[in-house]
Design a protein around this motif. Structure first.
Motif, short mmCIF file in Angstrom:
data_model
loop_
_atom_site.label_atom_id
_atom_site.label_comp_id
_atom_site.label_asym_id
_atom_site.label_seq_id
_atom_site.Cartn_x
_atom_site.Cartn_y
_atom_site.Cartn_z
N LYS A 248 -74.26 32.37 -53.89
CA LYS A 248 -74.98 31.93 -55.08
C LYS A 248 -75.74 33.09 -55.70
N ALA A 249 -76.13 32.90 -56.95
CA ALA A 249 -76.97 33.91 -57.62
C ALA A 249 -78.25 34.11 -56.81
N LYS A 250 -78.72 35.35 -56.74
CA LYS A 250 -79.92 35.79 -56.03
C LYS A 250 -79.69 35.96 -54.52
N ASP A 251 -78.46 35.66 -54.04
CA ASP A 251 -78.13 35.97 -52.65
C ASP A 251 -77.98 37.49 -52.46
N SER A 252 -78.28 37.97 -51.26
CA SER A 252 -78.03 39.37 -50.91
C SER A 252 -77.13 39.41 -49.69
N ILE A 253 -76.00 40.12 -49.80
CA ILE A 253 -75.10 40.26 -48.65
C ILE A 253 -75.63 41.37 -47.76
N LEU A 254 -75.87 41.04 -46.48
CA LEU A 254 -76.43 42.00 -45.54
C LEU A 254 -75.36 42.68 -44.71
N TYR A 255 -74.35 41.90 -44.26
CA TYR A 255 -73.29 42.46 -43.41
C TYR A 255 -71.95 41.82 -43.76
N ILE A 256 -70.89 42.60 -43.64
CA ILE A 256 -69.52 42.10 -43.70
C ILE A 256 -68.81 42.59 -42.46
N ASN A 257 -68.42 41.64 -41.60
CA ASN A 257 -67.80 42.00 -40.31
C ASN A 257 -68.63 43.07 -39.58
N ASN A 258 -69.95 42.81 -39.55
CA ASN A 258 -70.92 43.68 -38.86
C ASN A 258 -71.15 45.04 -39.52
N GLN A 259 -70.55 45.28 -40.68
CA GLN A 259 -70.82 46.52 -41.43
C GLN A 259 -71.99 46.27 -42.38
N SER A 260 -73.02 47.11 -42.31
CA SER A 260 -74.21 46.93 -43.13
C SER A 260 -73.92 47.16 -44.60
N ILE A 261 -74.44 46.27 -45.43
CA ILE A 261 -74.28 46.39 -46.88
C ILE A 261 -75.67 46.47 -47.52
N ALA A 262 -75.98 47.64 -48.07
CA ALA A 262 -77.28 47.81 -48.72
C ALA A 262 -77.13 47.94 -50.23
N TYR A 263 -75.98 48.48 -50.68
CA TYR A 263 -75.78 48.75 -52.11
C TYR A 263 -74.46 48.17 -52.57
N PHE A 264 -74.36 47.97 -53.87
CA PHE A 264 -73.17 47.36 -54.44
C PHE A 264 -71.92 48.21 -54.19
N ASP A 265 -72.06 49.55 -54.27
CA ASP A 265 -70.89 50.41 -54.04
C ASP A 265 -70.38 50.28 -52.61
N GLN A 266 -71.30 49.99 -51.66
CA GLN A 266 -70.87 49.79 -50.27
C GLN A 266 -70.09 48.49 -50.13
N LEU A 267 -70.49 47.46 -50.89
CA LEU A 267 -69.76 46.20 -50.87
C LEU A 267 -68.33 46.41 -51.35
N GLN A 268 -68.17 47.12 -52.45
CA GLN A 268 -66.83 47.36 -53.00
C GLN A 268 -65.95 48.12 -52.02
N ALA A 269 -66.52 49.16 -51.41
CA ALA A 269 -65.75 49.97 -50.47
C ALA A 269 -65.35 49.16 -49.24
N THR A 270 -66.25 48.31 -48.77
CA THR A 270 -65.97 47.51 -47.57
C THR A 270 -64.91 46.45 -47.84
N LEU A 271 -65.02 45.76 -48.98
CA LEU A 271 -64.04 44.72 -49.31
C LEU A 271 -62.63 45.29 -49.45
N SER A 272 -62.52 46.52 -49.95
CA SER A 272 -61.20 47.13 -50.12
C SER A 272 -60.49 47.34 -48.78
N GLN A 273 -61.27 47.35 -47.68
CA GLN A 273 -60.67 47.52 -46.34
C GLN A 273 -60.10 46.21 -45.80
#
Length: 453
Positions: A248-273
């Motif tokens: 939902k809006a205002k959610d913050s993603i903290l981890y994806i498969n135990n990989q830390s997500i602090a910034y939007f560019d990290q989210l994009q890079a992680t999802l591409s994997q």
């Protein structure tokens, strides 16, 4: 293969704003010719918004002047009796000059009539900017406040920039405003950029050809760099993977498969994997609750979420408020600064080895694209003021058919006491109008071509 994807709602909002802005500025410009003409008792036969080729959408005669709206939306005009202009009224020019005609007026009067449109556009920009500073003040993100560093594009990464780099100076110049750094890089053709990386100063060499690539990358491509922000969801596309998994809006993603997500560019890079693969997502809700969600990443590597990029959310942006007098002074100085900036850009296109003028030429679509998809008075007025400055400068160019072309002939008359013959004026104006028409066709053709890229 070229594709054309159009969001008609967004295009409609942008187009409506541009038409309104352009119409206001054209009317103001033509008033700048109309008022001095009347003051010097020259007859104005027509006052038109847009061109009435063969027919007009609206017209009404009042006194000696026909007021109207044409159907061809590439500008507007006033037809002043006895003037060699785009109307090419040779029948009138073949008659003996009358006292109420433009050609019967003194050189300084004709100069005032021709410069009036340009002066009105400059004054309009000054008034609009003064209004903006008086109501909203000045608001910007300073370079020193970009505390999370930059998010670098692929082009920037290719020459040595990294996400998280904090810009110190560009070509040795320290810019107070963050958005001025990219302008400084281009216009100064900077050879180096100094950044802070992991707490240490680092100098990045800018290879030859970088500016050329940056200028030809196109307005639709991602900026060379932008400010980096912590990742918070601004919006979720209905029916997307993110929507189905419960983000939902205002959610913050903290981890994806135990990989830390602090910034939007990290989210994009992680999802591409994890394309077409399942993921486990740890989310911090707006109420500080922590949830764990699961989904399968689509083949395009995107979940269908929009990051919140509003700098006010993350940074202490600079805000300056002005008194009425201060706003007026700031409006004048800002107009002068913006005019100087545009002239510098214009000269850069023709003097720099890195620049390619044809890649920077744009028509109506280019202007319309600058307007946001949501109407706000601040953005509308800001863009209108800047376009007014552009119109003033472009009209001052010494090209026959433009105001600046007439000004050249009038200055010759003013300083020598000799009038340029009407035949020379006619031929020069014809050549100038052909060149201008060709340029407009080319510029708008390039706009259409870029839609399919």
């Amino acid at each position: 293969m070229y594709t054309l994807a159009i969001d008609f709602a967004s295009v409609g909002v942008k187009t409506a704003q541009f038409i309104l802005s352009f119409s206001i500025l054209v009317v103001l410009h033509e008033l700048g010719h109309f008022i001095p003409a009347r003051l010097f008792k020259a007859r104005v036969e027509k006052f038109y918004l847009f061109f009435d080729v063969k027919f007009s959408l609206f017209k009404k005669k009042k006194g000696d002047t026909e007021y109207g709206i044409g159907w061809f939306p590439l500008g507007g005009y006033v037809k002043i009796a006895g003037m060699v202009d785009e109307s090419m009224d040779k029948e009138q020019l073949a008659q003996a000059p009358q006292p109420w005609e433009y050609r019967s007026k003194k050189a300084y009067q004709k100069l005032g009539i021709m410069l009036g449109g340009i002066i009105f556009n400059i004054i309009a920009a000054m008034i609009i900017y003064s209004f903006i500073y008086g109501i909203w003040g000045e608001h910007y993100l300073s370079t020193s406040q970009v505390k999370y560093g930059i998010e670098a594009s692929e082009e920037a990464k290719a020459i040595g920039f990294k996400n998280g780099d904090k810009i110190i100076s560009v070509g040795g110049v320290v810019s107070e405003r963050f958005d001025a750094n990219l302008t400084q890089l281009i216009l100064s053709e900077a050879k180096t950029v100094d950044v802070e990386r992991d707490g240490l100063p680092t100098t990045i060499a800018i290879p030859a050809g970088t500016i050329k690539k940056l200028l030809s990358s196109g307005a639709n491509k991602k900026s060379f760099w932008t400010y980096r922000t912590p990742f918070t969801i601004s919006d979720v596309a209905p029916g997307s993977a993110a929507d189905k998994m419960g983000l939902k809006a205002k959610d913050s993603i903290l981890y994806i498969n135990n990989q830390s997500i602090a910034y939007f560019d990290q989210l994009q890079a992680t999802l591409s994997q994890y394309k077409n693969a399942p993921i486990q997502v740890v989310v911090a809700r707006a109420n500080n609750e922590i949830d764990t969600l699961t989904t399968t990443v689509p083949s395009n590597g995107k979940l269908g979420i929009v990051a919140a990029m509003d700098p006010d959310r993350y940074f202490s942006t600079v805000t300056k408020n002005f008194s009425i007098g201060g706003a007026m002074v700031k409006g004048v100085t800002n107009t002068i600064d913006k005019l100087g900036f545009y002239v510098e850009q214009f000269m850069f296109l023709f003097t720099s080895k890195e620049a390619n003028a044809k890649d920077s030429v744009g028509g109506m679509i280019t202007f319309a694209k600058q307007f946001p998809t949501e109407f706000t008075w601040l953005s509308f007025l800001s863009l209108t003021a800047f376009i007014s400055i552009i119109l003033a400068f472009m009209n001052l160019l010494p090209i026959p058919g433009l105001d600046g072309g007439y000004v050249v002939f009038l200055l010759f008359e003013l300083f020598t006491g000799k009038k340029v013959s009407e035949k020379v004026m006619e031929k020069a104006t014809t050549v100038g109008l052909v060149l201008l028409l060709a340029l407009m066709v080319y510029a708008n053709g390039m706009d259409i071509f870029r839609l399919f890229k």
